[in-house]
Scaffold this motif. Structure first.
Motif, PDB file in Angstrom:
ATOM      1  N   LYS A   1       0.886  -1.123  -0.032  1.00 35.40           N
ATOM      2  CA  LYS A   1      -0.126   0.096   0.023  1.00 35.40           C
ATOM      3  C   LYS A   1       0.896   1.333  -0.133  1.00 35.40           C
ATOM      4  N   ARG A   2       1.877   1.185  -0.633  1.00 39.75           N
ATOM      5  CA  ARG A   2       2.792   2.229  -1.051  1.00 39.75           C
ATOM      6  C   ARG A   2       2.985   2.527  -2.387  1.00 39.75           C
ATOM      7  N   ILE A   3       2.117   3.827  -2.834  1.00 43.72           N
ATOM      8  CA  ILE A   3       2.271   4.279  -4.130  1.00 43.72           C
ATOM      9  C   ILE A   3       2.905   5.846  -4.351  1.00 43.72           C
ATOM     10  N   VAL A   4       3.124   6.325  -3.274  1.00 39.94           N
ATOM     11  CA  VAL A   4       3.463   7.636  -3.393  1.00 39.94           C
ATOM     12  C   VAL A   4       4.914   8.078  -3.889  1.00 39.94           C
ATOM     13  N   VAL A   5       5.733   7.226  -3.302  1.00 38.36           N
ATOM     14  CA  VAL A   5       7.159   7.175  -3.534  1.00 38.36           C
ATOM     15  C   VAL A   5       7.623   6.893  -4.862  1.00 38.36           C
ATOM     16  N   PRO A   6       6.849   5.524  -5.277  1.00 38.03           N
ATOM     17  CA  PRO A   6       7.159   5.007  -6.707  1.00 38.03           C
ATOM     18  C   PRO A   6       6.258   6.078  -7.783  1.00 38.03           C
ATOM     19  N   ASN A   7       5.453   6.850  -7.373  1.00 38.37           N
ATOM     20  CA  ASN A   7       4.890   7.833  -8.265  1.00 38.37           C
ATOM     21  C   ASN A   7       5.571   8.764  -8.723  1.00 38.37           C
ATOM     22  N   ILE A   8       6.873   9.136  -7.767  1.00 37.37           N
ATOM     23  CA  ILE A   8       7.766  10.103  -8.186  1.00 37.37           C
ATOM     24  C   ILE A   8       8.579   9.516  -9.343  1.00 37.37           C
ATOM     25  N   PHE A   9       8.893   8.235  -9.148  1.00 37.69           N
ATOM     26  CA  PHE A   9       9.681   7.674 -10.361  1.00 37.69           C
ATOM     27  C   PHE A   9       8.770   7.559 -11.652  1.00 37.69           C
ATOM     28  N   GLU A  10       7.263   7.154 -11.441  1.00 34.84           N
ATOM     29  CA  GLU A  10       6.505   6.899 -12.547  1.00 34.84           C
ATOM     30  C   GLU A  10       6.082   8.255 -13.336  1.00 34.84           C
ATOM     31  N   ASN A  11       6.013   9.429 -12.374  1.00 33.18           N
ATOM     32  CA  ASN A  11       5.315  10.584 -12.782  1.00 33.18           C
ATOM     33  C   ASN A  11       6.419  11.296 -13.363  1.00 33.18           C
ATOM     34  N   PHE A  12       7.446  11.750 -12.489  1.00 34.92           N
ATOM     35  CA  PHE A  12       8.222  12.739 -12.532  1.00 34.92           C
ATOM     36  C   PHE A  12       9.463  12.506 -13.357  1.00 34.92           C
ATOM     37  N   VAL A  13       9.906  11.359 -13.485  1.00 29.46           N
ATOM     38  CA  VAL A  13      10.958  10.839 -14.524  1.00 29.46           C
ATOM     39  C   VAL A  13      10.729  10.932 -15.844  1.00 29.46           C
ATOM     40  N   PRO A  14       9.608  10.675 -16.337  1.00 31.04           N
ATOM     41  CA  PRO A  14       9.420  11.026 -17.756  1.00 31.04           C
ATOM     42  C   PRO A  14       9.461  12.489 -18.271  1.00 31.04           C
ATOM     43  N   LYS A  15       8.868  13.199 -17.135  1.00 30.81           N
ATOM     44  CA  LYS A  15       8.780  14.654 -17.434  1.00 30.81           C
ATOM     45  C   LYS A  15      10.476  15.240 -17.519  1.00 30.81           C
ATOM     46  N   ILE A  16      10.984  14.947 -16.427  1.00 30.98           N
ATOM     47  CA  ILE A  16      12.381  15.361 -16.460  1.00 30.98           C
ATOM     48  C   ILE A  16      13.406  14.853 -17.731  1.00 30.98           C
ATOM     49  N   ALA A  17      13.006  13.586 -17.988  1.00 31.19           N
ATOM     50  CA  ALA A  17      13.686  13.108 -19.176  1.00 31.19           C
ATOM     51  C   ALA A  17      13.467  13.614 -20.366  1.00 31.19           C
ATOM     52  N   ASN A  18      12.108  14.258 -20.771  1.00 33.47           N
ATOM     53  CA  ASN A  18      11.792  14.829 -21.850  1.00 33.47           C
ATOM     54  C   ASN A  18      12.389  16.183 -21.949  1.00 33.47           C
ATOM     55  N   LEU A  19      12.077  16.860 -20.595  1.00 38.15           N
ATOM     56  CA  LEU A  19      12.748  18.172 -20.534  1.00 38.15           C
ATOM     57  C   LEU A  19      14.194  18.347 -20.536  1.00 38.15           C
ATOM     58  N   GLY A  20      14.811  17.456 -19.956  1.00 37.65           N
ATOM     59  CA  GLY A  20      16.409  17.601 -19.832  1.00 37.65           C
ATOM     60  C   GLY A  20      16.892  17.359 -21.414  1.00 37.65           C
ATOM     61  N   ALA A  21      16.151  16.218 -21.962  1.00 39.59           N
ATOM     62  CA  ALA A  21      16.733  15.871 -23.245  1.00 39.59           C
ATOM     63  C   ALA A  21      16.704  17.014 -24.479  1.00 39.59           C
ATOM     64  N   PHE A  22      15.405  17.593 -24.256  1.00 38.83           N
ATOM     65  CA  PHE A  22      14.989  18.732 -25.145  1.00 38.83           C
ATOM     66  C   PHE A  22      15.844  20.021 -24.975  1.00 38.83           C
ATOM     67  N   CYS A  23      16.178  20.234 -23.671  1.00 41.94           N
ATOM     68  CA  CYS A  23      17.077  21.348 -23.434  1.00 41.94           C
ATOM     69  C   CYS A  23      18.508  21.129 -23.672  1.00 41.94           C
ATOM     70  N   LEU A  24      18.929  19.977 -23.789  1.00 42.29           N
ATOM     71  CA  LEU A  24      20.371  19.688 -24.161  1.00 42.29           C
ATOM     72  C   LEU A  24      20.324  19.737 -25.493  1.00 42.29           C
ATOM     73  N   PHE A  25      19.381  19.357 -26.334  1.00 41.58           N
ATOM     74  CA  PHE A  25      19.473  19.147 -27.621  1.00 41.58           C
ATOM     75  C   PHE A  25      19.290  20.867 -28.325  1.00 41.58           C
ATOM     76  N   PHE A  26      18.222  21.345 -27.947  1.00 43.88           N
ATOM     77  CA  PHE A  26      17.748  22.632 -28.663  1.00 43.88           C
ATOM     78  C   PHE A  26      18.486  23.840 -27.999  1.00 43.88           C
ATOM     79  N   PHE A  27      18.578  24.025 -26.691  1.00 44.45           N
ATOM     80  CA  PHE A  27      18.946  25.114 -26.220  1.00 44.45           C
ATOM     81  C   PHE A  27      20.523  24.917 -25.710  1.00 44.45           C
ATOM     82  N   MET A  28      21.016  23.817 -25.722  1.00 45.52           N
ATOM     83  CA  MET A  28      22.417  23.877 -25.499  1.00 45.52           C
ATOM     84  C   MET A  28      23.264  23.443 -26.499  1.00 45.52           C
TER      85      MET A  28
END
Length: 492
Positions: free
Chosen positions: A140-167
């Protein structure tokens, strides 16, 4: 306050924070290069469609049989063998994929073949993460895994995009960062699982050979896989089809709109994950009256919250698009927003109907539902792609048709087998109230400043919805907007 409500709301808070990051990125960052963003949105969904084939339903078996194997002290044994089986399945899938491309060289013209060195390893990482994610729901623990499940794709998309386009880094470097974030997520799953209960690797087979227990697990896993793959296809095939047959730029536009409207579904998976063990327990006792009560209550909660958010989004979207680079492209595709939104609302209204089937003795019925969903999804997408010029508008219609029929079939089955039904008269009242709120907001005059319109019209919608709910008593907001409930959110 129950652990279901507390964990569900915490999950939602994490989800909304993740959505905020994704939305801000969609508004201020990704529109600068829709083509590269479309590539990122092609890679992840394509990998996710491969995941159920690699996992083969083992993640669900780790929930279904957890009580039994834990009572015998063999839950880590089952987890260890599940992860090993995922690795074995991955080797088979990769070998089959390369053999297929060798036999049919024309397949090598697809973009999937061009990006195979990233998509295939990513599918493995996601598959291992999926098993650990489901395993953690037993605690009955879903909060911490949700950080990996929800935040990681957002950070992966944002980081990869910034590395390519802005940097100015090369695409390969950006893709490397993208993959690294998901690998870190997998490591996080392992660390958190070990923190809750020290992992004891055990690859022995004796326990599962006894009384042919492994056959029961494999049978359940097989039908779990067949019943689950339809969901993966319905959710992810849009990005694959658009990227493969239209263009990466259109895929970026579609993904931007989908990202904005998907706000209404954030609480869904959190509530489903934490509810799965409870559904399993109720089904074991045969208390279908309690299951029906829980089903209706959960479905109404998801639908009402989703409706409030949907109404605010659709009245504010035209003004939001004006603040986005290339916003005219998004505004031109506004019908996609409405179609996806109504489809998601109906999905929310049907609640956890699929979980009832997959956790019951009728789980084999999922194979029938899966075949229908898979055929509908692929067929409708291909019809709109090959026989119309609707573009991403046609893809949205195909998504609506397949997912809605999928839910109708499951609702009907559950009603006749368990006498449970998620829809209620309160939902009709809420829908009428929502339509009134939207129309009033649209009819009200616009101010010259779009920033004012962006906040003032959704505010009008909220006011109408909450005042209407107060008099009609559609949803008991007073149970959640109180000091005791708010305090419970901060007890981990």
């Amino acid at each position: 306050m129950s652990v279901v409500a507390r964990q569900g709301v915490k999950y939602s808070i994490i989800g909304y924070l993740g959505f905020l990051l994704g939305t801000l990125s969609s508004i201020f960052i990704f529109p600068y290069d829709m083509e590269f963003y479309g590539k990122l949105r092609y890679i992840l969904p394509t990998a996710e469609m491969i995941v159920p084939v690699i996992v083969f339903g083992l993640s669900f078996s780790n929930v279904k049989f957890f009580s039994k194997v834990r009572a015998d002290g063999k839950h880590h044994n089952m987890l260890s063998l599940s992860l090993l089986a995922v690795l074995f399945n991955f080797v088979i899938v990769v070998a089959a994929y390369f053999l297929l491309n060798w036999l049919f060289p024309s397949l090598q013209k697809q973009r999937l073949w061009e990006m195979k060195n990233l998509i295939l390893p990513l599918a493995l990482v996601l598959a291992l993460s999926s098993v650990l994610n489901k395993f953690l729901t037993n605690y009955k623990r879903i909060v911490v895994p949700n950080i990996f499940e929800n935040f990681v794709p957002k950070i992966a998309n944002l980081g990869a995009f910034c590395l390519f386009f802005f940097m100015g880094f090369a695409e390969k470097t950006a893709y490397g960062f993208f993959f690294l974030m998901f690998f870190i997520s997998l490591a996080g799953y392992g660390i958190y699982t070990n923190r809750l209960e020290k992992i004891k690797p055990d690859f022995s087979l004796g326990y599962f050979r006894k009384d042919n227990f492994y056959q029961e697990i494999l049978t359940y896993s097989l039908f779990g896989f067949l019943g689950n793959i339809g969901n993966y296809i319905a959710i992810n095939i849009d990005n694959y089809m658009i990227g493969e047959f239209i263009s990466f730029e259109e895929n970026g536009i579609y993904s931007n709109i989908y990202s904005i409207i998907s706000l209404i579904t954030v609480p869904q998976m959190g509530l489903f994950n934490i509810s799965a063990p409870i559904i399993n327990k109720v089904l074991a006792t045969g208390d279908f009256a309690e299951l029906d009560r829980f089903h209706k209550k959960t479905s109404l909660s998801l639908f009402f919250l989703g409706l409030v958010l949907f109404c605010c989004i659709v009245v504010g979207f035209p003004y939001l698009a004006d603040f986005m680079k290339n916003g005219e492209d998004l505004r031109a595709s506004e019908p996609v927003l409405w179609i996806l939104g109504f489809t998601m609302l109906f999905d929310l209204a049907t609640g956890f109907n699929g979980h009832i089937i997959s956790l019951s003795r009728y789980y084999k019925f999922n194979i029938v539902v899966m075949l229908i969903l898979a055929i509908l999804t692929i067929t409708t997408n291909m019809i709109f792609l090959e026989h119309t010029h609707f573009g991403i508008f046609g893809i949205a219609i195909a998504y609506a048709i397949s997912l809605s029929l999928f839910n109708i079939i499951k609702i009907t089955f559950n009603y006749f087998k368990f006498r449970v039904f998620p829809l209620g008269i309160e939902m009709i009242y809420a829908l009428i109230l929502g339509c009134i709120a939207i129309n009033i907001a649209l009819l009200l005059p616009d101010f010259k400043l779009n920033l004012v319109n962006l906040f003032y019209k959704p505010a009008i919608v909220l006011l109408i919805l909450f005042v209407g709910n107060y008099f009609l008593k559609i949803y008991p907001l007073d149970k959640y907007l109180n000091r005791a409930f708010i305090k419970s959110l901060f007890r981990f």
